[in-house]
Scaffold this motif. Structure first.
Motif, PDB file in Angstrom:
ATOM      1  N   THR A 603       0.871  -1.255   0.192  1.00 32.24           N
ATOM      2  CA  THR A 603       0.123   0.127  -0.045  1.00 32.24           C
ATOM      3  C   THR A 603       0.817   1.087   0.149  1.00 32.24           C
ATOM      4  N   ASP A 604       0.320   2.474   0.062  1.00 35.88           N
ATOM      5  CA  ASP A 604       1.184   3.602   0.284  1.00 35.88           C
ATOM      6  C   ASP A 604       2.139   3.751   1.311  1.00 35.88           C
ATOM      7  N   CYS A 605       1.695   3.021   2.238  1.00 36.11           N
ATOM      8  CA  CYS A 605       2.628   2.972   3.432  1.00 36.11           C
ATOM      9  C   CYS A 605       2.939   2.040   4.284  1.00 36.11           C
ATOM     10  N   ALA A 606       2.518   0.697   3.499  1.00 37.16           N
ATOM     11  CA  ALA A 606       2.828  -0.459   4.251  1.00 37.16           C
ATOM     12  C   ALA A 606       3.251  -1.620   3.159  1.00 37.16           C
ATOM     13  N   ARG A 607       4.325  -2.408   3.355  1.00 39.79           N
ATOM     14  CA  ARG A 607       4.514  -3.641   2.556  1.00 39.79           C
ATOM     15  C   ARG A 607       4.827  -4.867   3.462  1.00 39.79           C
ATOM     16  N   VAL A 608       3.942  -5.968   2.728  1.00 39.36           N
ATOM     17  CA  VAL A 608       4.073  -7.071   3.642  1.00 39.36           C
ATOM     18  C   VAL A 608       4.493  -8.273   2.478  1.00 39.36           C
ATOM     19  N   ARG A 609       5.090  -9.283   3.233  1.00 35.50           N
ATOM     20  CA  ARG A 609       5.743 -10.422   2.359  1.00 35.50           C
ATOM     21  C   ARG A 609       5.490 -11.474   3.041  1.00 35.50           C
ATOM     22  N   LEU A 610       4.910 -12.510   2.566  1.00 40.38           N
ATOM     23  CA  LEU A 610       4.635 -13.744   3.334  1.00 40.38           C
ATOM     24  C   LEU A 610       5.044 -14.807   2.030  1.00 40.38           C
ATOM     25  N   ARG A 611       5.725 -15.945   2.701  1.00 35.40           N
ATOM     26  CA  ARG A 611       6.430 -17.104   1.822  1.00 35.40           C
ATOM     27  C   ARG A 611       6.296 -18.238   2.521  1.00 35.40           C
ATOM     28  N   GLY A 612       6.013 -19.265   1.893  1.00 36.59           N
ATOM     29  CA  GLY A 612       6.077 -20.665   2.678  1.00 36.59           C
ATOM     30  C   GLY A 612       6.251 -21.506   1.397  1.00 36.59           C
ATOM     31  N   PHE A 613       6.929 -22.830   1.788  1.00 35.45           N
ATOM     32  CA  PHE A 613       7.366 -23.694   0.907  1.00 35.45           C
ATOM     33  C   PHE A 613       7.589 -25.075   1.597  1.00 35.45           C
ATOM     34  N   HIS A 614       7.468 -26.109   1.018  1.00 38.14           N
ATOM     35  CA  HIS A 614       7.854 -27.533   1.275  1.00 38.14           C
ATOM     36  C   HIS A 614       8.477 -28.253   0.250  1.00 38.14           C
ATOM     37  N   SER A 615       9.670 -29.060   0.525  1.00 39.05           N
ATOM     38  CA  SER A 615      10.329 -29.487  -0.484  1.00 39.05           C
ATOM     39  C   SER A 615      10.609 -31.269   0.001  1.00 39.05           C
ATOM     40  N   TRP A 616      10.493 -32.171  -0.854  1.00 40.42           N
ATOM     41  CA  TRP A 616      10.971 -33.538  -0.820  1.00 40.42           C
ATOM     42  C   TRP A 616      12.189 -33.922  -1.468  1.00 40.42           C
ATOM     43  N   ILE A 617      13.051 -34.452  -1.140  1.00 41.17           N
ATOM     44  CA  ILE A 617      14.316 -34.863  -1.614  1.00 41.17           C
ATOM     45  C   ILE A 617      14.756 -36.347  -1.526  1.00 41.17           C
ATOM     46  N   LYS A 618      14.462 -37.106  -2.895  1.00 40.28           N
ATOM     47  CA  LYS A 618      14.645 -38.487  -2.891  1.00 40.28           C
ATOM     48  C   LYS A 618      15.930 -38.707  -2.789  1.00 40.28           C
ATOM     49  N   ASP A 619      16.519 -39.772  -2.196  1.00 43.14           N
ATOM     50  CA  ASP A 619      17.910 -40.368  -2.457  1.00 43.14           C
ATOM     51  C   ASP A 619      18.985 -38.968  -1.848  1.00 43.14           C
TER      52      ASP A 619
END
Length: 804
Positions: A603-619
């Motif tokens: 917005t004009d006066c605020a900045r928000v960042r949200l991140r999420g992840f999930h990974s699977w590693i075979k071998d």
């Protein structure tokens, strides 16, 4: 007491800079420039330029700027003479955004790139942004190295510090073997995991921008689970004939007497540009918060030159050469220090954007880089870690004790990377866009180690001369589905072949290989893998304020030469510096699946960042091991494949502009990695971390001056990775508990026009004594105390830069 007096002086300097009357600032500035001009011998006959001449010079400069901005096709402004405020893709020593390396006009200007593979630079990916984020490094970050600047601004990056200039980045729990490192179009990798890092080869003054891809969402670099791409400064062009400019700076960190000075010369005209730069960094042992001296001396020299020539308005060729010399670099708690490490890097590129051609852009590039190193065991007089003393005691009390042990050791070796890439792009920015390409990497690596135990006993360990050959094909398609949704899909395939020289395997008297611990050799040395990668990445604009990002990626990577062929090398790959590592040529390739979801609100006066992840590693490539009798904390570790590992993480950040001068900010990052085969944590996962602070800046948004005070709050880490036992299904301890901590930093900067900048501040303001979870530590035992590589205590710093 010495630190506190210096800290108090810096605080007074900061307050004086920020809150002094503007008229007095201007008077001091005039005096400063008068003295500077006298030293330069410029201006009038008495060495000081007259006001009239300054006015004319200023008007000419304004005319040039106006001319450059009014042309139909923008011209790259001089990197040595551009505004300090503007570019979001910047880096400089101690402050990443203070000194602008170049100006981007991403829609039209195709001559702005110093690294040609960035494809305009991947404008389609820039528009979708998605999982790949530009690193916008604020001007008040006093990061001595590029990796520290990344960690300050990118929540997914955490660091393992081996020395003040040798710092290894981890991205979302992925380590150096899983991260593809790219700079100037070239593939870079460390010569030895514990003595060398990719980012340590780069002069901070030269780094123009850093890009981090947090997962398998790029195909134009090479096979990897995440990517770090570093742009070095581009060559300038001038519209009014030949011009020459200089950029000089010096920075000082009081704790450890760390001094960094640099001098960069820019020259060029309408059709060519040239850069030559020299940077020199030196330091000695620093004090931790408890006053403990941590061995950390270094001496590093960087040379860099780049020449660019425009064959015509649509075709540009560039050549660059990088040289690094590091000497006497101390690695706290490790078997070896670096006596010498030298790197030579060459790149050559050609970019064609001719509108009459069948493509919108064609890029051809080739590179060769080589790093050589020599190292030796630490000085016996070092009284904190006492590496040599610990080994001697173990040799005299072990199962086969030596009567008069006299341990010492040396190491040496090299790594070389050679390759090329061709990329062709069809389609304009904002339209359906297709990128096709092919690349090839050829890597050779060699490590040798020689140890003397007493007058009659010597042992050797090594990584025999090994090679990796990797040709690949890739494609990427960006589709604007609608005004609100952009989808990008990409894929690549590689054929990787690795081998090692059987004649260089360890010899115990029965011929090469008779003393080797590598399983199945020599028949197992020749290995090959077919690697695949693919991703789908989406950016959905929900409204004027919110943007949703979601993606899915798959990637494979072949084991490194170290993972396959290390034959008992003493590599500090875990928390303890006492680890002897044995590879396995038959290791299976790792396979990664990852999903990401993110939301940006602005917005004009605020900045928000949200991140999420999930990974699977075979071998997943991990270790089996056992304890080495008599040497506390020492491990014998063999690379092995685990059936499955998972990594889950999330981060959130917010900035709020209270008014035109005050900004509040906060953020937090969480990461969890699990070996699902044994339901235990994996190695090298950082604990929960948060940040909170306040910025005070001028009403232009911080273009002139700013002050920041913030706290970094790190939770204790008690989710500790064990080591599978070689001889049974049980475990032995590997990682140790790390207490939580809070450190406070005070930072400031002041930009006096476009030519002169000052930074000052204090790191670890309250002299906190703390240890990062990923950093090395030697354990107590046999009369020795715990010896962790504690982080620096209170560290005042000051820096200036002058452009003319």
């Amino acid at each position: 007491m010495r630190h506190r007096k210096t800290a108090a002086a810096v605080v007074l300097l900061i307050l004086g800079i920020v809150f002094s009357p503007m008229s007095s600032r201007a008077e001091r500035l005039e005096e400063l420039f008068a003295v500077a001009n006298w030293f330069r011998g410029l201006g009038t006959n008495d060495g000081v330029a007259s006001s009239a001449e300054e006015t004319v010079s200023s008007e000419e400069s304004d005319d040039r700027k106006q001319s450059a901005t009014s042309d139909d096709e923008p011209t790259l402004r001089d990197p040595a003479n551009t505004s300090i405020f503007g570019s979001a893709f910047q880096f400089a020593f101690f402050q990443s955004r203070s000194f602008q390396p170049r100006v981007y006009n991403e829609d039209t200007d195709r001559r702005l790139r110093s690294s040609v593979d960035e494809d305009d630079e991947e404008d389609s990916r820039r528009l979708r942004v998605s999982i790949e984020d530009k690193i916008e490094i604020p001007r008040y970050i006093p990061a001595p190295t590029p990796t520290e600047a990344i960690a300050e601004t990118e929540p997914s990056v955490r660091l393992q510090r081996r020395s003040p200039i040798t710092i290894d980045p981890h991205v979302r729990g992925y380590h150096v073997a899983q991260i593809y490192s790219h700079s100037e179009g070239a593939f870079w990798l460390p010569a030895r995991l514990d003595l060398d890092t990719v980012m340590g080869k780069l002069d901070p003054n030269l780094v123009g921008g850093i890009r981090v891809v947090d997962g398998p969402y790029a195909v134009n670099y090479g096979p990897g689970f995440s990517f770090i791409d570093v742009d070095l400064r581009g060559t300038p062009r001038y519209d009014y004939g030949v011009e020459t400019h200089m950029r000089v700076g010096v920075n000082y960190r009081e704790n450890g007497d760390q001094i960094y000075g640099y001098d960069t010369i820019y020259a060029g005209d309408e059709n060519w540009g040239f850069i030559f730069s020299y940077g020199h960094r030196v330091g000695v042992d620093y004090d931790s918060g408890s006053g403990q001296k941590i061995p950390s001396g270094y001496n590093s020299r960087n040379f860099y030159t780049k020449i660019g020539y425009d064959i015509n308005p649509c075709q540009t060729v560039e050549f660059s050469y990088l040289r690094l010399d590091q000497t006497d670099t101390e690695m706290a708690g490790q078997f070896f220090n670096t006596d010498f490490l030298g790197t030579d890097g060459f790149t050559l590129s050609l970019v064609d954007t001719a509108p009459a051609g069948p493509w919108n852009r064609l890029a051809l590039e080739t590179w060769h880089n080589r790093t050589r190193f020599n190292g030796s065991t630490p000085d016996r007089s070092e009284s904190y870690f006492q590496v040599v003393q610990r080994v001697n005691l173990a040799l005299s009390t072990g199962q086969s004790p030596l009567e008069n042990p006299d341990f010492s050791g040396t190491t040496g070796g090299h790594v070389a990377s050679t390759g090329g890439r061709a990329t062709v792009t069809f389609g304009e920015v904002g339209e359906p866009r297709l990128m096709l390409g092919t690349d090839m990497r050829y890597v050779t690596q060699r490590i040798r180690e020689n140890f003397i135990l007493d007058d009659s006993t010597q042992i050797d360990s090594n990584l025999p001369r090994a090679s990796l050959n990797d040709p690949g094909l890739f494609a990427e398609l960006s589709l604007p589905i609608s005004e609100c949704l952009t989808t990008t899909i990409g894929s690549r395939v590689d054929y990787v072949r690795t081998n090692a020289r059987a004649s260089e395997l360890l010899d115990s008297g029965g011929g090469p290989g008779s003393g080797s611990a590598l399983p199945g050799q020599p028949d197992s040395l020749d290995q090959s893998d077919v690697l695949a990668a693919a991703f789908v990445d989406n950016v959905l604009i929900l409204d004027d304020y919110r943007t949703l990002r979601f993606g899915y990626g798959y990637a494979e990577r072949a084991p490194t030469l170290t993972e396959r062929y290390a034959d008992g090398a003493f590599l500090a790959v875990a928390q303890s510096g006492f680890s002897r590592v044995i590879g396995d040529p038959t290791l299976r390739k790792e396979r990664l699946w990852q999903i990401d979801l993110g939301l940006d609100v602005e917005t004009d006066c605020a900045r928000v960042r949200l991140r999420g992840f999930h990974s699977w590693i075979k071998d997943y490539v991990t270790y089996r091991g056992n304890e080495i009798t008599g040497l506390t904390g020492a491990r014998l570790m063999r690379f092995t494949n685990a059936d499955m590992a998972t990594i889950t993480g999330a981060d959130a950040s917010i900035e709020v502009d209270v008014n035109s001068r005050w900004t509040l900010f906060a953020g937090a990052t969480y990461l969890d990695g699990r070996d699902r085969e044994v339901n235990a944590p994996i190695i090298g996962i950082s604990p929960l971390e948060g940040r909170a602070g306040v910025r005070l800046h001028d009403e232009t948004g911080g273009g002139v001056w700013g002050v920041e005070l913030f706290a970094r709050i790190v939770h204790r880490q008690n989710r500790l990775a064990p080591l599978r036992n070689i001889d049974s299904s049980g475990f032995i301890p590997l990682e140790t508990f790390t207490p939580g901590f809070t450190v406070v930093h005070l930072r400031s900067y002041w930009n006096l026009g476009d030519e002169f900048s000052i930074i000052a501040g204090i790191e670890n303001l309250f002299d906190e004594n703390y240890l990062e979870h990923l950093d090395l530590r030697l354990q107590a035992g046999n009369g020795f105390l715990d010896a962790p590589a504690l982080s620096p205590g209170v560290t005042p710093y000051f820096g200036v830069e002058w452009i003319y």
